[in-house]
Write an enzyme that holds these catalytic residues in place. Sequence first.
Site, PDB file in Angstrom:
ATOM      1  N   LEU A  10     -34.045  44.169  -3.760  1.00 43.14           N
ATOM      2  CA  LEU A  10     -35.332  43.478  -3.599  1.00 43.14           C
ATOM      3  C   LEU A  10     -35.500  42.473  -4.606  1.00 43.14           C
ATOM      4  O   LEU A  10     -35.624  42.690  -5.671  1.00 43.14           O
ATOM      5  CB  LEU A  10     -36.496  44.797  -3.902  1.00 43.14           C
ATOM      6  CG  LEU A  10     -36.365  45.946  -3.079  1.00 43.14           C
ATOM      7  CD1 LEU A  10     -37.394  47.011  -3.624  1.00 43.14           C
ATOM      8  CD2 LEU A  10     -36.528  45.577  -1.654  1.00 43.14           C
ATOM      9  N   GLY A  11     -35.460  41.136  -4.243  1.00 39.04           N
ATOM     10  CA  GLY A  11     -35.627  40.190  -5.235  1.00 39.04           C
ATOM     11  C   GLY A  11     -34.287  39.283  -5.200  1.00 39.04           C
ATOM     12  O   GLY A  11     -33.221  39.999  -5.293  1.00 39.04           O
ATOM     13  N   THR A  14     -33.231  35.295 -10.657  1.00 40.21           N
ATOM     14  CA  THR A  14     -32.141  35.090 -11.655  1.00 40.21           C
ATOM     15  C   THR A  14     -31.280  36.207 -11.644  1.00 40.21           C
ATOM     16  O   THR A  14     -30.101  36.064 -11.648  1.00 40.21           O
ATOM     17  CB  THR A  14     -32.990  34.907 -12.991  1.00 40.21           C
ATOM     18  OG1 THR A  14     -33.748  33.711 -13.003  1.00 40.21           O
ATOM     19  CG2 THR A  14     -31.906  34.544 -14.245  1.00 40.21           C
ATOM     20  N   VAL A  15     -31.876  37.444 -12.015  1.00 42.57           N
ATOM     21  CA  VAL A  15     -31.200  38.636 -12.073  1.00 42.57           C
ATOM     22  C   VAL A  15     -30.535  38.927 -10.978  1.00 42.57           C
ATOM     23  O   VAL A  15     -29.295  39.528 -10.759  1.00 42.57           O
ATOM     24  CB  VAL A  15     -31.753  39.682 -12.736  1.00 42.57           C
ATOM     25  CG1 VAL A  15     -31.199  41.055 -12.796  1.00 42.57           C
ATOM     26  CG2 VAL A  15     -32.475  39.198 -14.104  1.00 42.57           C
ATOM     27  N   GLY A  16     -31.205  38.885  -9.654  1.00 40.24           N
ATOM     28  CA  GLY A  16     -30.788  39.133  -8.487  1.00 40.24           C
ATOM     29  C   GLY A  16     -29.436  38.597  -7.985  1.00 40.24           C
ATOM     30  O   GLY A  16     -28.392  38.939  -7.486  1.00 40.24           O
ATOM     31  N   LYS A  46     -38.658  36.190  -0.762  1.00 41.70           N
ATOM     32  CA  LYS A  46     -39.882  35.661  -0.246  1.00 41.70           C
ATOM     33  C   LYS A  46     -39.679  34.656   0.801  1.00 41.70           C
ATOM     34  O   LYS A  46     -40.538  34.491   1.906  1.00 41.70           O
ATOM     35  CB  LYS A  46     -40.778  35.178  -1.339  1.00 41.70           C
ATOM     36  CG  LYS A  46     -41.603  36.209  -1.993  1.00 41.70           C
ATOM     37  CD  LYS A  46     -42.507  35.780  -2.935  1.00 41.70           C
ATOM     38  CE  LYS A  46     -42.986  36.696  -4.181  1.00 41.70           C
ATOM     39  NZ  LYS A  46     -42.971  36.214  -5.423  1.00 41.70           N
ATOM     40  N   LYS A 106     -39.208  46.271 -16.563  1.00 40.99           N
ATOM     41  CA  LYS A 106     -39.762  47.085 -17.916  1.00 40.99           C
ATOM     42  C   LYS A 106     -41.311  47.194 -17.537  1.00 40.99           C
ATOM     43  O   LYS A 106     -41.991  48.280 -18.157  1.00 40.99           O
ATOM     44  CB  LYS A 106     -39.652  46.196 -18.894  1.00 40.99           C
ATOM     45  CG  LYS A 106     -40.338  44.652 -19.186  1.00 40.99           C
ATOM     46  CD  LYS A 106     -40.058  43.881 -20.080  1.00 40.99           C
ATOM     47  CE  LYS A 106     -40.517  42.521 -19.544  1.00 40.99           C
ATOM     48  NZ  LYS A 106     -39.908  41.833 -18.729  1.00 40.99           N
ATOM     49  N   GLY A 188     -36.776  26.364 -21.282  1.00 41.05           N
ATOM     50  CA  GLY A 188     -36.691  27.679 -20.588  1.00 41.05           C
ATOM     51  C   GLY A 188     -36.764  28.699 -21.051  1.00 41.05           C
ATOM     52  O   GLY A 188     -36.476  29.960 -20.588  1.00 41.05           O
ATOM     53  N   LYS A 206     -41.467  47.507 -23.680  1.00 42.60           N
ATOM     54  CA  LYS A 206     -40.051  47.979 -24.170  1.00 42.60           C
ATOM     55  C   LYS A 206     -40.190  48.990 -25.153  1.00 42.60           C
ATOM     56  O   LYS A 206     -39.320  49.924 -25.095  1.00 42.60           O
ATOM     57  CB  LYS A 206     -39.014  46.793 -24.397  1.00 42.60           C
ATOM     58  CG  LYS A 206     -38.871  45.763 -23.371  1.00 42.60           C
ATOM     59  CD  LYS A 206     -38.215  44.524 -23.899  1.00 42.60           C
ATOM     60  CE  LYS A 206     -37.998  43.304 -22.690  1.00 42.60           C
ATOM     61  NZ  LYS A 206     -37.775  42.017 -23.227  1.00 42.60           N
TER      62      LYS A 206
END
Lengths: 434, 434
Positions: A10-11, A14-16, A46, A106, A188, A206
């Site tokens: 799902l997504g 960056t992390v995906g 999306k 998180k 960034g 966190k």
Amino acid sequence: MVKSISIGLLGLGTVGSGVVQIVERHQDKLMHQIGCPVEVTKIVVKNLDKKRDIDIDPAKLTTDPNEVIENPNIDIVVEVMGGIEETRNYVIKALRNKKHVVTANKDLMAVYGAELLQIAAENGCDLFFEASVAGGIPIIRSLVEGLASDRILKLMGIVNGTTNYILTKMTEEGRAYEEVLKEAQALGYAEADPTSDVEGLDAARKMAILATLGFSMLIDLDDVKVTGISNITEEDLEYCKRLGYTMKLIGIASRDEQDKVEVSVQPTLLPNSHPLASVNDVFNAVYVYGEAVGETMFYGPGAGRLPTATAVVSDVVEVMKNMRLGVNGNRFAAPQFTKQLKSDEEIYSKYFLRIHVKDQAGAFAAITSLFADYNVSFEKILQLPLKDSDLAEIVIITHQASKKAYDEIMKKLNSLDVVYEVKSSYRVEGEEVL
Amino acid sequence: MVKSISIGLLGLGTVGSGVVQIVERHQDKLMHQIGCPVEVTKIVVKNLDKKRDIDIDPAKLTTDPNEVIENPNIDIVVEVMGGIEETRNYVIKALRNKKHVVTANKDLMAVYGAELLQIAAENGCDLFFEASVAGGIPIIRSLVEGLASDRILKLMGIVNGTTNYILTKMTEEGRAYEEVLKEAQALGYAEADPTSDVEGLDAARKMAILATLGFSMLIDLDDVKVTGISNITEEDLEYCKRLGYTMKLIGIASRDEQDKVEVSVQPTLLPNSHPLASVNDVFNAVYVYGEAVGETMFYGPGAGRLPTATAVVSDVVEVMKNMRLGVNGNRFAAPQFTKQLKSDEEIYSKYFLRIHVKDQAGAFAAITSLFADYNVSFEKILQLPLKDSDLAEIVIITHQASKKAYDEIMKKLNSLDVVYEVKSSYRVEGEEVL
């Protein structure tokens, strides 16, 4: 055991993208550990046409979350889309469909973690979230398993890379907050709206997750008292240096012998010799003090595509090992303790205080006598005349004081005749561990 | 699920006593996690009558190892007696009797680890050894599970507290090796015969274990090249400081793209900004560089009764969780790779070199020309006249050089006319990660 294991994402931010890369690049090692191939087979995005910096078979992309969470061929759902309410619904649906879930979210876990873990357990599913705290650092595993036999008494975390970057640059280069923030945005490291980072909310989420696991007690986000870094000045940092301290945004979670806890996030002075004091730039670190083990610290990258994706895929590996053994859904025990929060009378720390006073006889005496009324004594004092002014600057490091006493002193300080302005006040930690 | 779980201890020294204490003191937490009581029921000691600093029911003590390893009522054997050959036999017997084994014994695991893990797997038993490396730091778990999805490229460890204590004191106080060693012995930080610590053998055993797990490749103790700290002088440390470095006894394990590895232990100069450079006194730390995660570090107490016992009992918790789920014997995968060691031509690093030369024209030129013959260039150079002498001292930090080239330079240096004496030479790490 030749069936391959199917991951639905799902997504694909960056992390995906990092997850896709690591699953491909480290396929050999993954296969060696779990005994069968693993593949990302479906990815919810999306925008199907968005240009991406990794090669993805377009047939894997979909805009319909149900193609992942309702898909009978998908074993593990990796949630890296972010957000809270809508995401919660997807995760719940996935778990009810007996899919294991790995999330890096998180915000979701700080707010709905307890509920989601409960649903996961009811459905015999794993719900892992190593990547949600401190990116690539395997801190959740270390707390829950590595220190399983110990009684954790205190956690201190530098768990937000943006603020750590800003404070590092301010400290090293003597520059102002606003200027460094702008630079961090350009690089960034900070978002266009930096509120969640610089006001400490991200760190608070966190810390709620870490305290819940470390103390085996359900800590809500609302239990975490938060102060951000946006009021820190160059002058404050200059005094820190002079006095042998380093300023960090520190999340603190501590518990006393009666299992009463305090969880907070605030700019904090640490002695330069403290292990957290030399954690610089965007790095994160979590300091764990256990009754038996004593001082430990876990250090690494707190964010970034590949570090965070490493944590996600390492969770996926554990899900797959559990699948092979048929023992999913057994990692997290329900909380052992009912939450008890410390009152302000039970929260003790040292404080750094900087005030401007009228440069006249009796000024200092009036201040010391106010502190003495509350039995708070001083560890260090600096008094300096202020250039071009009839004011003097006083900087104080107190000995241990209760939050209640200190807050009352602060209130009264402002109404003392000799006090022109209270410039700043910060917590000081680290000389005594507890 | 009300049956209690029975632990048999082999050994009741420092760590063994700690295990008894933690199992008692943290019984609530252990029960919460595993759902049943856990008790140390039998303890093998050498001397039944020895006075001990913890209360033990004398009926639990025995001098006969078979009362633990052949005892049908014991589920888990905790080996904290030390030693290698005899201990190996006990552990093998215990595993063949289907008992899970938790050990803190690095000597045993460095020499017989592969064999014992094999026997454990054949018998469906767990064999855990978190406490064998870096005491209270959950580094084995972090390498094997926390970073399961990554490709580990480099490990650097401060894994011996005694030598770290000695180097810290020498550095901070400008004192000589022999003097600080004596102090460490008086404080109980060094043994009467300190050879195994100060000559790097203890660190080498731990690095063999870490490299084997980190690279999934069987590294033998003999594969580890070792140099100890006993020749380090105050002068060397003074130059370290001047040049912005800190001297540590560092275990290094690195692998290249072809999965060729180098494992060694030697005094090493680290830039002061390196995370390992501020790990002081008896603390340990392991720095792990993964292809995806980048730099991480795990810090904590490397020895001591309770820290080490925490690691042991946390392993016991995992054994018990596995018993409850019926999935013991699945943690460690067999090595994925066949060992390939780097040749001296493939091992690259920078070097620190201190030499005394005749203070005459052409001395420096002769040295630079020798290095140039091997294409090794200099990053930093200091040349100073030596007081009351016709010699000069030259200190060099080289750029990257192969070990082969550097060793040949060293040999030829000694035969150069202008060179009076090569005083010392150390590896330099840390500016470039790999």
